[in-house]
Write a protein that holds these residues in place. Structure first.
Motif, short mmCIF file in Angstrom:
data_model
loop_
_atom_site.label_atom_id
_atom_site.label_comp_id
_atom_site.label_asym_id
_atom_site.label_seq_id
_atom_site.Cartn_x
_atom_site.Cartn_y
_atom_site.Cartn_z
N UNK A 186 0.84 -1.21 0.00
CA UNK A 186 0.00 0.00 0.00
C UNK A 186 0.87 1.25 0.00
N UNK A 187 0.56 2.19 -0.87
CA UNK A 187 1.37 3.40 -0.98
C UNK A 187 0.53 4.66 -0.83
N UNK A 188 -0.63 4.52 -0.22
CA UNK A 188 -1.39 5.71 0.11
C UNK A 188 -2.87 5.59 -0.19
N UNK A 189 -3.64 6.35 0.57
CA UNK A 189 -5.07 6.53 0.34
C UNK A 189 -5.33 8.02 0.35
N UNK A 190 -6.04 8.49 -0.64
CA UNK A 190 -6.30 9.92 -0.71
C UNK A 190 -7.75 10.14 -1.16
N UNK A 191 -8.40 11.11 -0.53
CA UNK A 191 -9.76 11.47 -0.91
C UNK A 191 -9.75 12.79 -1.66
N UNK A 192 -10.55 12.85 -2.70
CA UNK A 192 -10.59 14.02 -3.57
C UNK A 192 -11.96 14.67 -3.46
N UNK A 193 -11.95 15.91 -3.00
CA UNK A 193 -13.18 16.66 -2.77
C UNK A 193 -13.64 17.32 -4.07
N UNK A 194 -14.92 17.21 -4.31
CA UNK A 194 -15.55 17.94 -5.41
C UNK A 194 -16.50 18.95 -4.76
N UNK A 195 -16.28 20.22 -5.02
CA UNK A 195 -17.02 21.28 -4.35
C UNK A 195 -17.40 22.35 -5.37
N UNK A 196 -18.66 22.33 -5.80
CA UNK A 196 -19.18 23.35 -6.71
C UNK A 196 -20.30 24.08 -5.99
#
Length: 265
Positions: A186-196
């Motif tokens: 495992x080399x990472x977990x990342x969450x990507x926010x979508x905000x409009x």
């Protein structure tokens, strides 16, 4: 629905692979090729293999790539999942966005995908995050808290959908652990926010309306008559309180991506 999430994820994958050339990428369950084309833009030296079981969707992927001037770098392959995974050639990046949960045995599917990653390469799966929010708690019609109730119904629908998949197996969805069990680091977990924020432009509004159309189709039998009536009003183009005309429509959601690296000999 990407609305910006794919670009962030592709940039992160570029960071994870900056120490090695990326010549080939597989987009598993590519659909109409939105993600494939984003990956092609982020990795200009790579050929993108768009893999899906639907010929019409792959035709749309090819047409999209041609419109964007990426046609020669996108290679479409029709394969049913998950068995078709075993017929694919390895790649430096294997990308699967909201695909694994449609396969009965999720852990076995991840193992098959991991086997496609070249040494030093990365498997990235987009699963989980936070559900889309697009309306205030009280929208002036129906009972307040509609989206919260839809979340509960969506979870019930999701469980039924999972149970109906061929070879369905119960899985504790700890994705970094699943990647590790598949032989990856495992080399990472990342969450990507979508905000409009409101008011939405026409394109984003159309995407949100389409999302609500899917909600109506999936959850019609799992929500109350009152909530069904509210959803119908929201989807009515002529209704002043509907999604087509509301000034308070927005988008807020998060998509989580988990990545694992294949061992370098």
């Amino acid at each position: 629905m990407s609305l910006g999430f794919l670009e962030g994820a592709a940039n992160w994958l570029a960071e994870l692979t900056r120490d090695r050339p990326v010549r080939r990428i597989l987009d598993i369950g590519s659909g109409p090729g939105v993600g494939s084309c984003v990956l092609a833009s982020a990795f200009p030296g790579a050929v993108i293999g768009a893999v899906d079981g639907s010929a019409p969707l792959l035709e749309r992927a090819s047409a999209r790539a041609a419109r964007l001037g990426l046609g020669e770098r996108l290679v479409v392959t029709q394969q049913d999942l998950p068995d078709g995974l075993d017929l694919l050639e390895p790649a430096d990046i294997v990308w699967a966005s909201r695909v694994v949960h449609h396969l009965g045995d999720q852990e076995a599917a991840v193992r098959r995908m991991a086997a496609l990653v070249r040494p030093g390469g990365v498997l990235a799966i987009a699963e989980g995050g936070l559900s889309l929010r697009s309306l205030p708690r009280d929208i002036g019609i129906g009972r307040p808290g509609l989206e919260a109730r839809l979340d509960v119904a969506q979870q019930d629908w999701f469980s039924e959908m999972r149970a109906a998949q061929p070879g369905a197996a119960s899985t504790a969805e700890h994705w970094p652990g699943i990647l590790a069990d598949a032989g990856l680091t495992p080399c990472g977990t990342r969450s990507f926010l979508v905000d409009h924020t409101a008011p939405l432009d026409a394109r984003t509004r159309a995407v949100v309306v389409g999302w609500w159309g899917g909600i109506r189709e999936r959850l019609a039998d799992q929500i109350s008559a009152e909530d069904r009536a509210t959803v119908e009003r929201l989807l009515d183009p002529q209704d002043e309180e509907g999604l087509y005309r509301r000034p308070d429509l927005f988008v807020l959601m998060a998509t989580t991506v988990h990545a694992g690296r294949a061992t370098t000999p």
